[in-house]
Design an enzyme around this catalytic site. Sequence first.
Site, PDB file in Angstrom:
ATOM      1  N   LYS A  99      66.574  22.932 -25.303  1.00 57.46           N
ATOM      2  CA  LYS A  99      67.464  21.842 -25.690  1.00 57.46           C
ATOM      3  C   LYS A  99      68.885  22.164 -25.258  1.00 57.46           C
ATOM      4  CE  LYS A  99      69.287  19.901 -29.866  1.00 57.46           C
ATOM      5  NZ  LYS A  99      69.458  20.083 -31.258  1.00 57.46           N
ATOM      6  N   LYS A 132      68.325  27.036 -27.538  1.00 55.79           N
ATOM      7  CA  LYS A 132      69.215  25.925 -27.865  1.00 55.79           C
ATOM      8  C   LYS A 132      70.628  26.297 -27.458  1.00 55.79           C
ATOM      9  CE  LYS A 132      70.906  23.041 -31.597  1.00 55.79           C
ATOM     10  NZ  LYS A 132      70.689  22.588 -32.971  1.00 55.79           N
TER      11      LYS A 132
END
Length: 331
Positions: A256, A201
């Site tokens: 992400k 992330k």
Amino acid sequence: MTVSRKFPNSRLRRTRFTSVIRSLVAENHLTVDDLIQPIFVKEGLDGIESIDSLPEVNRFGLNALDDEVARIQENKIKAIAIFPVIDPLKKDDRGTESTNEDNLVCEAIRQIKKNSELAVIADVALDPYTSHGHDGVLDSNGYVDNDDSLPILVSQALTLAKAGADMVAPSDMMDGRIASIRNMLEEKGFVNTIILSYAAKYSSKFYGPFRDAVSSSASLGSGSKDTYQMSVANIDEALHEVKMDIEEGADIVMVKPGLPYLDVIKSVKETFKVPTFAYQVSGEYAMLKAAIQNGWLSEEVMMESLLSFKRAGADCILTYAANQIAETLNK
Ligand code: PBG
């Protein structure tokens, strides 16, 4: 690459001649099984409320949730990711409300599980609950304290598993959280609760509309998450993160954001060959939607964008467009 046929033996346009032939040779497909719908539930809200920076996405009060769940099921989507917008009075510097077994998200999970077959993914991170908007707790210097945050995240994960979440999804990027959560789940008998780790992330500026949606942007102010989320410059580090999370007990890993990080999705899938999800985050969705609404791009860019995730190797995509795309795919 072994093919050596030359023109005119090889005319690549032959397999593009009709739409039927084009679909026969399509290498990748997007289906409703690939889509996960994120939803925002808001405490004390009667009905639904739109979100300025996320066109066609709403916040739902608990009394409006059943209709949305029914719509998602009708669209044959199998899973949702749920995000709470809590009463600001319940926020504090340690995110205490996150471990309350009767908090908004737990109520919502119980309600959804009672009325549907949907798999429910619940975020593990403190940002919806902290007065400072960070995913963990702060030390006296304002630094997000890794080891002090872990036990709170672990008890948040337990709270979510007890409420019936099929997957707990740590999105906080603290070191060691996967092992701590996995140990706790095994100990407490939640042996089939899946850990969907937001493993790679990035500290991305594409999360802006999400932070508006859960109203953590005001709390976070000009603060950044650079000391725990990954540098946008790195990919080797993403593979390191994913490797650690798999070893610590993650079942599914996530990359992400999505579209600006297709190289990461591809490397993760090729390297580890484990279930790999990707998140088309709020800023990606907002960017495309804004251009579509202005008439600058056609609506098909959303599908094109999502298909690129499949090409890169994603098994599943979290996207705010899940319902809209499912409606098109089901036609
Ligand atoms: C919370 C969380 C965030 C997102 C998912 N979980 C925001 C953040 O890390 O600041 C972003 C999702 C999106 O932008 O759509 N930790």
